[in-house]
Design an enzyme around this catalytic site. Structure first.
Site, PDB file in Angstrom:
ATOM      1  N   GLU A 223       9.643   2.558 -16.520  1.00 29.84           N
ATOM      2  CA  GLU A 223       9.226   3.874 -16.999  1.00 29.84           C
ATOM      3  C   GLU A 223      10.319   4.601 -17.774  1.00 29.84           C
ATOM      4  O   GLU A 223      10.033   5.291 -18.763  1.00 29.84           O
ATOM      5  CB  GLU A 223       8.767   4.739 -15.814  1.00 29.84           C
ATOM      6  CG  GLU A 223       7.483   4.280 -15.156  1.00 29.84           C
ATOM      7  CD  GLU A 223       7.672   3.174 -14.125  1.00 29.84           C
ATOM      8  OE1 GLU A 223       6.666   2.708 -13.561  1.00 29.84           O
ATOM      9  OE2 GLU A 223       8.842   2.765 -13.900  1.00 29.84           O
TER      10      GLU A 223
ATOM     11  N   ARG B  24      10.130   8.785 -12.213  1.00 33.50           N
ATOM     12  CA  ARG B  24      11.234   7.850 -12.398  1.00 33.50           C
ATOM     13  C   ARG B  24      11.930   8.053 -13.737  1.00 33.50           C
ATOM     14  O   ARG B  24      13.022   7.540 -13.961  1.00 33.50           O
ATOM     15  CB  ARG B  24      10.714   6.415 -12.293  1.00 33.50           C
ATOM     16  CG  ARG B  24       9.799   6.184 -11.120  1.00 33.50           C
ATOM     17  CD  ARG B  24       9.458   4.738 -10.937  1.00 33.50           C
ATOM     18  NE  ARG B  24      10.470   4.095 -10.106  1.00 33.50           N
ATOM     19  CZ  ARG B  24      10.424   2.822  -9.740  1.00 33.50           C
ATOM     20  NH1 ARG B  24       9.439   2.057 -10.138  1.00 33.50           N
ATOM     21  NH2 ARG B  24      11.363   2.316  -8.992  1.00 33.50           N
TER      22      ARG B  24
ATOM     23  N   LYS C  38      -2.289 -14.797  -6.453  1.00 30.26           N
ATOM     24  CA  LYS C  38      -2.770 -13.459  -6.127  1.00 30.26           C
ATOM     25  C   LYS C  38      -4.280 -13.518  -5.906  1.00 30.26           C
ATOM     26  O   LYS C  38      -5.014 -14.033  -6.739  1.00 30.26           O
ATOM     27  CB  LYS C  38      -2.427 -12.484  -7.252  1.00 30.26           C
ATOM     28  CG  LYS C  38      -2.574 -11.022  -6.871  1.00 30.26           C
ATOM     29  CD  LYS C  38      -1.963 -10.093  -7.904  1.00 30.26           C
ATOM     30  CE  LYS C  38      -2.001  -8.647  -7.441  1.00 30.26           C
ATOM     31  NZ  LYS C  38      -1.401  -7.715  -8.408  1.00 30.26           N
TER      32      LYS C  38
END
Length: 624
Positions: free
Chosen positions: A370, A398, A282
């Site tokens: 979540e 969510r 990354k």
């Protein structure tokens, strides 16, 4: 712009370029991304890490006939470049400009809109199944990160993948990061797979050597193949994908374009689902992003040479609402051992990394989950603890059922910190935090607070510690407002204080729109118009006495909120006035029934009709 990149103006142009030039093309794309994102802001580290992966995919696939579904989509910038949108990057994430996420309306090569985590396998599987029903041979590839794989929806999709009786490729982009560092058993499992990266080479070498033994060689190879599952489980503990009926290949180098092209071509010939585990870095190619991928995951305008973000440089001493929350929670937890903090893979973004440092035993990062986070917090609350769970507004969506069923139904004292409430700006439709008031207000037992400034956020948190029941504290993204208009009224349920007493018109502001309304009032004073100003503070339950008092003395009420109008605070006020037959009219200035595109918040407010100029004009109109 690089010489090779200039040759790419539409999808599949990459196939006209010599493969020997792909590495040079990758470097040109990285330079292009750095140049553009430094001027507009955007998702930097994730896009720098997937340049070679995207090039390899575009080489082996025929877009738009074949399909790529990007999980979340914050790594899709190279895909946009390779499909003819590089000239649009000067308006990246700006109003009427290029979205930072895949959008079907933007290009036929974006086959599915994404923005939230863990959705790609489900969506791609649906597309693949539709192809199977239509007897199409088009290829479908889902690209999902190792962080997103912790999401329950991704695991549900994996459970269903084996039912597909045709080729289906899942690229597991493994950079050992989501936004923050990954946590949990899935992350540990992938770590074990990384250790076993030489398994496939080892197995192939064994088979080649055995096959050369005279007379018995081929029999031995067959025996090895019959026992390969046991061999793999010995070398690579877990065997999750194989157990689910999905062939696993990897890990492979996600920056080796030729190697990926060879493997992808072979994988696309297999007549059943396959996972290709690709390891990437990354932030690759930009040292600041490589060394601090969390910081450069999503960043504003920055200086390429120093890596310093422009807004930070210009406003070094201004705290964000998130930081105010972070500091106050640490203070409260010092004197209350029952306070715990929960996040869903975002300790940095939600400000809980400070709590983690001070109270590691009372900090819980559950990964991108979540739904689990909310019910987990409910379990702790049922056991006598005081959980503060901090999640962005758009991601709390969510966990709707868990808030309703596991928190509100039992009236548990869970404190839900709704960060990024209201317009968030440049991330667009999938991230605007404009729905939480509407869907949370519908739930019994819940109390919702929208602090107008720094002081009220601190007071709201103090109030939350002893509050017995589900409590929501919502605040916006960005710098915290320090109001000159403070009130000494006790911070208690059903009290929405009067900030200024005026006549004829009353303006009730919700949360962060207080600052915007103040600008309108300054203009109105020049017109000798002095409306009453009320700070809503408690969104639910509404302060009925306040509304009745306003109705007695004012001919009209203007409610200003940066949220969807349907089911919002303004509608609650309108309903109460109507049901009680109060002698006043209510005018709600909120967001109409729509999704809100990307752009600067000030530009979006202007377009949505809730800017300070619109507030000024509305009050002036009602006064006259």
């Amino acid at each position: 712009m690089g010489q090779i990149l200039q040759l790419i103006n539409k999808e599949n142009d990459i196939k006209k370029i010599d493969k020997a030039q792909y590495c040079e093309l990758a470097e040109e794309i990285r330079e292009f991304l750095l140049e553009k994102i430094s001027r507009t802001g955007g998702h930097l580290a994730s896009n720098l890490g997937t340049v070679e992966l995207t090039i390899a995919l575009h080489h082996v696939l025929d877009l738009p006939k074949d399909k790529i579904v990007w999980d979340v989509g914050h790594q899709s910038y190279t895909h946009k470049i390779l499909t003819g949108r590089k000239d649009c990057f000067d308006k990246l994430r700006q109003i009427d400009g290029l979205s930072g996420f895949p959008k079907r309306h933007e290009s036929i090569c974006d086959c599915f809109d994404t923005g939230h985590s863990s959705t790609s396998i489900s969506a791609a599987l649906g597309i693949a199944m539709a192809n199977q029903l239509e007897k199409k041979k088009d290829k479908v590839v889902a690209v999902i990160g190792d962080g997103a794989l912790t999401g329950g929806m991704a695991l549900e999709a994996l459970n269903n993948v084996a039912a597909l009786k045709r080729n289906f490729v899942i690229i597991l982009n493994d950079n050992n990061m989501s936004i923050s560092e990954n946590v949990g058993s899935m992350s540990n499992y992938l770590s074990k797979l990384r250790v076993g990266e030489h398994y496939n080479d080892f197995k192939e070498d064994v088979e080649n050597h055995l096959s050369k033994i005279p007379k018995i060689g081929q029999k031995l190879v067959k025996k090895v193949k019959r026992t390969k599952d046991n061999l793999k489980n010995f070398l690579i503990p877990g065997g999750l994908f194989d157990d689910l009926g999905i062939t696993y290949i990897g890990p492979i180098d996600g920056h080796d374009i030729d190697g990926m092209i060879d493997i992808f071509n072979n994988a696309l010939k297999i007549d059943h689902p396959i996972v290709i585990h690709v390891k990437t870095i990354k932030g690759k190619g930009y040292s600041f992003a490589e060394n601090n991928p969390s910081k450069y995951h999503g960043i504003g305008k920055f200086d390429i040479e120093t890596g310093e973000e422009s807004t930070r440089k210009n406003q070094p001493n201004i705290m964000s609402y998130t930081e105010v929350f972070s500091r106050e929670l640490v203070k409260l937890a010092k004197n209350n051992k029952k306070i715990v903090a929960v996040t869903a893979a975002m300790p940095d973004g939600t400000g809980l990394s400070r709590f983690q440092k001070n109270y590691p035993d009372r900090f819980f990062d559950v990964g991108i989950a979540e739904e689990h986070a909310v019910t987990f917090a409910a379990g702790m609350a049922a056991s006598g603890y005081k959980p503060f769970i901090s999640i962005y507004s758009s991601f709390f969506q969510r966990a709707y059922d868990q808030i309703l069923h596991d928190v509100c139904l039992q009236n548990l004292p869970v404190v839900m910190i709704v960060d990024r409430a209201g317009l968030v700006g440049q991330d667009g439709e999938t991230h605007q935090g404009i729905f939480d008031i509407s869907f949370m207000s519908a739930m019994p037992n819940i109390t919702i607070i929208a602090p107008k400034d720094t002081k009220e956020l601190i007071e709201a948190m103090k109030f939350a510690v002893d509050f017995q029941g589900p409590l929501v504290i919502r605040f916006p993204r960005g710098n915290a407002y320090v109001s000159e208009n403070t009130d000494d009224e006790e911070f208690k349920t059903k009290k929405s204080p009067f900030i200024k007493k005026g006549k004829d018109i009353a303006v009730i502001t919700v949360g962060n729109m207080f600052e915007e309304t103040q600008k309108a009032l300054e203009l109105l004073e020049k017109e000798r118009v002095f409306p009453t100003l009320v700070n809503a503070r408690f969104i639910k339950p509404i302060d009925c006495r306040m509304i009745e008092k306003i109705a007695e003395e004012h001919k009209a009420i203007v409610v200003v909120e940066e949220a969807i109008k349907k089911g919002g605070y303004g509608e609650s006020v309108e309903t109460y006035v109507h049901e009680k037959g109060l002698n006043t009219t209510v005018h709600t200035m909120a967001i109409d029934d729509r999704f809100v595109e990307q752009g600067q918040i000030s530009d979006l407010r202007e377009r949505l009709g809730i800017s300070y100029r619109h507030i000024y004009e509305k009050v002036l109109e009602l006064t006259k």
